[in-house]
Design an enzyme around this catalytic site. Structure first.
Site, short mmCIF file in Angstrom:
data_model
loop_
_atom_site.label_atom_id
_atom_site.label_comp_id
_atom_site.label_asym_id
_atom_site.label_seq_id
_atom_site.Cartn_x
_atom_site.Cartn_y
_atom_site.Cartn_z
N LYS A 189 0.86 -1.17 0.00
CA LYS A 189 0.00 0.00 0.00
C LYS A 189 0.90 1.23 0.00
CE LYS A 189 -3.12 2.69 2.88
NZ LYS A 189 -3.81 2.79 4.20
N GLY B 82 -8.36 8.20 10.37
CA GLY B 82 -8.64 8.17 11.80
C GLY B 82 -9.69 9.15 12.28
N GLY C 7 -11.02 7.03 7.37
CA GLY C 7 -12.15 7.83 7.79
C GLY C 7 -13.40 7.07 8.16
#
Length: 255
Positions: free
Chosen positions: A96, A157, A184
């Site tokens: 990622k 977060g 989120g």
């Protein structure tokens, strides 16, 4: 089935391994989530940073595919270096790509993300970039050869959920590679909504690890992914301005 870079996965939920209150809770939450893919920060691995706790130590890694992320990178060069460190450990070729452009919002740097992704694709990695909900950027990343795109629902977060469903839906509609909603997410409702929009998967960490009961929340997120996907595949009814009676009116006598 979710397919990324030629690999298939039964679960459409990707789960982060950090921020849990303790190793036992982490292990139980991972189990309850039903995930096949665990993500972690390369910077936190004990093998690369002596004196730090290995966030994967309590987990049976033979049961999962690993998705290292380049969290903490501010430039393409840093992200590429971290990805290569992860591959050097023998864990996997999947990464990622996370290149942060703003410390306050933790939003990704689009230029550096493009540069890092291009370099890692040339290097033979399976590349999943974390990006904003910008359609043109997502398309450019797909054109580079990225194997999945990971647009943010809202800042990392923050728990704000999906702030711009229209932008996400544009990405989902126009890309051919998997779209994994990342960052989120705050609740199972957010997860179900993302899946109903047509997302191929979601990635979670804080929403589970920081909840009141991470194990129960992990199970709730698992069910939300499944319900949302089924809802998307079934197809919701059309939204109408006025009511439509659901009961037949025939045979009813009127005064």
């Amino acid at each position: 089935m979710l397919e990324i870079g030629g690999k298939t996965f039964a679960s459409r939920l990707l789960l982060g391994t950090g921020k849990y209150p303790d190793a036992t809770t982490q292990q139980q939450a991972v189990e309850a989530s039903g995930t096949n893919i665990l993500t972690f920060s390369v910077r936190r691995l004990d093998v690369f940073a002596k004196g730090q706790t290995n966030p994967l130590a309590a987990l049976d890694l033979n049961r999962y595919d690993l998705l290292p992320n380049t969290a903490g990178a501010k430039t393409a060069e840093e992200a590429v270096r971290l990805a290569r460190l992860a591959r050097a450990s023998g864990m996997c070729d999947m990464v990622k790509v996370e290149v942060i452009g703003c410390d306050k919002t933790l939003l990704p740097d689009p230029v550096e993300t493009l540069r890092a992704s291009e370099e890692l694709i040339k290097d033979g990695f399976i590349v999943l970039p974390y990006t904003s909900d910008d359609l043109l950027l997502a398309r450019r990343l797909e054109e580079l050869g990225c194997h999945a795109i990971m647009p943010a629902a809202s800042p990392i977060g923050s728990g704000q959920g999906i702030l711009n469903p229209l932008a996400l839906s544009f990405i989902i509609e126009q890309l051919t590679v998997p779209v994994i909603v990342d960052a989120g997410i705050g609740s199972p409702a957010d997860v179900a909504y993302a899946m109903e929009l047509g997302a191929d998967a979601v990635l979670l960490n804080s929403a589970v690890a920081h909840s009141g009961d991470p194990v129960k929340m992990a199970q709730a997120m698992k069910l939300a992914v499944e319900a949302g996907r089924l809802g998307f595949e079934a197809g919701r009814i059309e939204k109408k301005r006025y009511a439509t009676a659901s009961s037949p009116m025939t045979g009813i006598s009127r005064p």
